[in-house]
Write an enzyme that holds these catalytic residues in place. Structure first.
Site, PDB file in Angstrom:
ATOM      1  CE  LYS A  36       4.873   8.359 -13.510  1.00  0.00           C
ATOM      2  NZ  LYS A  36       5.332   7.170 -14.184  1.00  0.00           N
ATOM      3  CB  THR A  37      -0.094   9.492 -14.269  1.00  0.00           C
ATOM      4  OG1 THR A  37       0.922   8.586 -13.877  1.00  0.00           O
ATOM      5  CG2 THR A  37      -0.990   8.822 -15.279  1.00  0.00           C
ATOM      6  CG  ASP A 223       4.469   6.750 -17.986  1.00  0.00           C
ATOM      7  OD1 ASP A 223       5.095   7.583 -17.302  1.00  0.00           O
ATOM      8  OD2 ASP A 223       3.559   6.037 -17.524  1.00  0.00           O
ATOM      9  CD  GLU A 224       7.318   4.597 -14.731  1.00  0.00           C
ATOM     10  OE1 GLU A 224       8.412   5.084 -14.338  1.00  0.00           O
ATOM     11  OE2 GLU A 224       6.396   4.296 -13.960  1.00  0.00           O
ATOM     12  CD  GLN A 254       9.932   6.650  -8.812  1.00  0.00           C
ATOM     13  OE1 GLN A 254       9.157   5.722  -8.724  1.00  0.00           O
ATOM     14  NE2 GLN A 254       9.540   7.905  -8.960  1.00  0.00           N
ATOM     15  NE  ARG A 606       6.979   3.816  -4.472  1.00  0.00           N
ATOM     16  CZ  ARG A 606       6.753   4.681  -5.444  1.00  0.00           C
ATOM     17  NH1 ARG A 606       5.633   4.657  -6.126  1.00  0.00           N
ATOM     18  NH2 ARG A 606       7.649   5.607  -5.749  1.00  0.00           N
TER      19      ARG A 606
END
Length: 761
Positions: A36-37, A223-224, A254, A606
């Site tokens: 995503k980044t 973002d987020e 998330q 993770r």
DNA sequence: GCTAGGTTAATTTTT
DNA sequence: TTAACCTAGC
């Protein structure tokens, strides 16, 4: 295609679509590990390099400084020059400060306002609570802080508190909130919530200012997005109404910060809020192997409120998620320590260095068992997310001195250090100063200076006060001169105030470390133009400075792990009540449970190559041994992706049955002889038992309903014994115990008296 | 005004 | 269990 456009290289079709969908509202649903980044930074580079926008026309907000820094770095790498020329890339709060300094007077502040840290905030609230003659024991400042924070998160100003919530904080909530805001204004200060809320107020009430930003900021990125709260959402929406180019990136699966105001609804509602929005799903995962991904997906599928994604990977199945039960928490820690050594030594199918291993726990107190164990076996570890550098006592004290030099009228800073080091200025002297300040309509420091000059405070205290106020005057004079040497000034301040000497004289083991920290603080100053610049920076960036390079295992909470990845992950403590946390379920019911499940999903995702879930049958909780049941999340893991390990020293696999489901687990539970366990297990088969996934919802609803007891109910508490409920306020009960007297306890620590016999102790 | 010992209550945490 | 907070006594 990507020829001549290196910033588009290496993007998969979905990522590329996200990059090229530059116009109109776009929601990029980016699952864990889907790049995503990469997509977000490529998109910004694309806007810049194709000339669609100039650097100062792009707004990109993140939640953490780390994310902001990474974004800047990656954009810089893509466009081949530093992204420093992008003033609107940063955290909500950093951007809020920038905006607010520019328009401070529109909300009754001056541009030099200070930003309060949590400490200052609490001190202020305590004063207000005392002034309102409220019992601070019954109504602690922390609670008020969180109530006010909750309102600010939802963009509720004092005179708009909904009637339903006016009862908050003993009915005094709204009044105290109003008083708090007044006080902040007179202090020319803001708290973190204000950084967003004041900006929002300005935009809502000044169309000219709003229009300016709307014209200016052509492309907006978030973002987020799942972590935005209502105030942030409203702020974004206002600005985005200009060009309507809003790109939000996030993952509803998330969202783990609901408890601090994040509103998953923002992302779930995106298409309704922004009609005609494009939704792009990033579903190809580049991080984890097949079984890990599939286990995480299977687990999160149990959530009802989600948009839904199907993560997939080209990586093979890899290792299954390992599951193991232990007798108690100590054994769990011992076993994990040995596993880590085996993995690091290459004795397991997955090999990794210590840097590649992380232990993720639900609550920070769980870290202790691992620290103890790792210390004894000499396994190097680091705890992530401990007390931050700028939150340490000595740093805050030193900062308060620096604040006084910049603005002697900073009352909170004065209060903090007036008697640190000890100057004999106790409660009484401070009250005199405060009174004089109120009478004279001045700040504390100038009132103190006057009192000292006039000799109104005598003895040692008077002499010390005089020394202090004169010193502040001197420091301030230096700080006013343009181009002063701020590093030298800081050294002088720490020296003349006696603050350094205080820690030199300190004989506790922490003393030397604190002096070291002070030195580091002074060193950090070198990177700034002047004190003001430094103070601003620190208020927003509470990062831990020291990064050491040694190979170490990482220990952190699941929350702290978001956004990180490790080859090998251990997930201990998957037990009912601990994870999912009882309190989360008591307080917010199904919503809380779903957030816990997302947390489990975050934990699993993770892991790159190996994830190990574990739980213990017995655990010491607040010094008391308690029997534990495996977490319902254990049962929710798809059996095909799980390998059940045999715990050491147990016949027949013990908890191994857990993977097979509840019935089998209960059948095997008698492997454990503890009477408490047996009773718990027996209770499990009763209707009220711990649920299978499909039962989880009804159970939670029931648990929720049972969280409160009506006044008059007879209850039992593990420590206080039997008692009767006198009053109830939400989940907080006032109970008159037969032996222990009257206490305030959370409902979750109580059971109905008639059920006390079922308890495992 | 300071310190030692008793009392109390108990996620998650960034800015 | 333990850490933070408060109160009583110096």
């Amino acid at each position: 295609m990507a020829q001549g456009a290196p910033w588009l290289e290496g993007l998969n079709p979905a990522q590329r679509a996200a990059v090229e969908a530059t116009e109109g509202p776009v929601l990029v649903l980016a699952g864990a590990g889907t790049g995503k980044t990469k997509a977000l930074t490529a998109r910004i580079a694309h806007l810049l390099r194709t000339g669609r926008a100039r650097p100062n026309e792009i707004l990109a907000v993140t939640f953490t400084n780390k994310a902001a820094r990474e974004m800047k770095n990656r954009i810089g790498a893509l466009i081949g020059e530093a992204a420093e020329g992008m003033p609107w890339v940063g955290t909500f709060h950093a951007i809020g400060v920038r905006m607010l300094r520019r328009h401070a007077e529109l909300v009754g502040l001056t541009p030099g306002f200070t930003i309060l840290d949590t400490d200052d905030q609490l001190r202020l609230l305590k004063q207000l609570i005392a002034a309102a003659d409220i019992d601070e024991k019954r109504w602690p400042a922390r609670l008020l802080a969180s109530v006010i924070d909750g309102w600010k998160n939802r963009a509720i100003v004092p005179d708009r508190v909904p009637a339903a919530e006016a009862e908050a904080f003993g009915g005094q909530g709204p009044a105290l909130y109003a008083a708090y805001q007044d006080r902040l204004r007179t202090l020319n200060a803001v708290d973190f919530g204000d950084l967003v809320l004041h900006c929002l107020t300005i935009l809502q009430t000044h169309p000219d200012v709003l229009g300016q930003y709307q014209r200016w900021l052509r492309y907006i990125h978030v973002d987020e997005y799942q972590d935005t709260n209502v105030a942030q959402y409203l702020w974004l929406r206002l600005i985005a109404q200009g060009h309507r180019n809003l790109c939000c990136v996030g993952d509803d699966d998330q969202s783990i910060y609901g408890w601090r105001g994040a509103e998953v609804g923002n992302i779930l509602r995106f298409e309704k809020d922004f009609p005609g929005a494009q939704v792009i799903r990033l579903e190809q995962n580049y991080r984890s192997t097949g079984h890990i991904l599939s286990a995480a997906s299977g687990l999160i599928a149990g959530n009802r409120d989600r948009l839904g994604k199907t993560l997939w990977t080209e990586a093979g199945g890899g290792e299954k998620v390992r599951l193991i039960g232990h007798w108690d928490g100590e054994e769990e820690a011992r076993w994990i320590g040995e596993e880590i050594e085996a993995i690091a030594a290459g004795r397991r199918a997955v090999v990794a260095g210590l840097d590649g291993v992380a232990i993720l726990v639900r609550a920070s107190h769980q870290m202790r068992a691992f620290e103890d164990r790792f210390l004894t076996i000499g396994l190097p570890y680091r705890v992530i997310g401990g007390p931050r550098f700028y939150e340490r006592q000595e740093i805050r004290d030193a900062m308060a001195y620096l604040r006084l030099a910049v603005s002697p009228a900073d009352d909170l800073a004065f209060e903090r250090v007036v008697n640190t080091p000890k100057r004999g200025l106790g409660e009484r002297a401070q009250a005199t100063i405060a009174q004089a300040a109120r009478a004279g309509g001045t700040g504390l420091a100038s009132a103190a200076a006057r009192l000292a000059r006039e000799g109104a405070i005598g003895g040692r205290a008077g002499a010390e006060l005089r020394r202090l106020t004169e010193a502040i005057g001197r420091w301030h004079a230096v700080a006013l001169a343009p181009g002063y040497d701020h590093v030298a000034l800081a050294e002088t301040i720490l020296d003349e105030s006696g603050y350094t000497a205080m820690w030199q004289a300190d004989k506790t083991p922490e003393g030397p470390g604190r002096l070291e920290n002070l030195k580091e603080l002074v060193k950090a100053l070198e990177g700034f133009e002047n004190l003001q610049g430094f103070l601003d920076h620190v208020a927003l960036i509470m990062d831990n400075a020291a990064e050491d390079a040694a190979e170490k295992v990482s220990v952190m909470t699941l929350h702290a792990a978001k956004g990180l990845e490790f080859p090998v992950i251990f997930l201990p403590g998957w037990e009912e009540g601990l994870f999912p946390s009882q309190r989360a379920m008591d307080e917010t019911g199904l919503r809380g449970l779903e957030e816990e499940r997302r947390l489990a999903h975050v934990g699993l995702t993770r892991a790159e190559r190996l994830a190990t879930v574990s739980f213990a049958a017995n655990r010491r909780v607040y010094g008391q041994w308690q029997s534990q049941l495996p977490s319902r999340f254990v049962d929710e893991l798809p059996p095909a992706d799980v390998e059940v390990l045999t715990p050491p020293g147990l016949y027949g696999g013990g908890f191994g049955a857990a993977a097979g489901g509840m019935a089998e687990r209960v059948a095997r539970a008698d492997a454990y002889a503890s009477p408490g366990w047996a009773r718990m297990a027996a209770r499990t088969s009763a209707p009220r038992g711990i649920a299978r996934p499909e039962e989880a919802r009804t159970l939670t609803v029931r648990a929720d309903a049972e969280a409160a007891f009506a006044p008059g109910a007879r209850v039992f508490h593990a420590k206080f014994g039997y008692g009767r409920v006198m009053a109830a306020d939400g989940d907080k009960m006032q109970v008159s115990f037969e032996k222990a007297g009257e206490k305030h306890v959370l409902a979750s620590y109580l059971v109905a008296a008639e059920r006390a016999a079922d308890l495992p102790f």
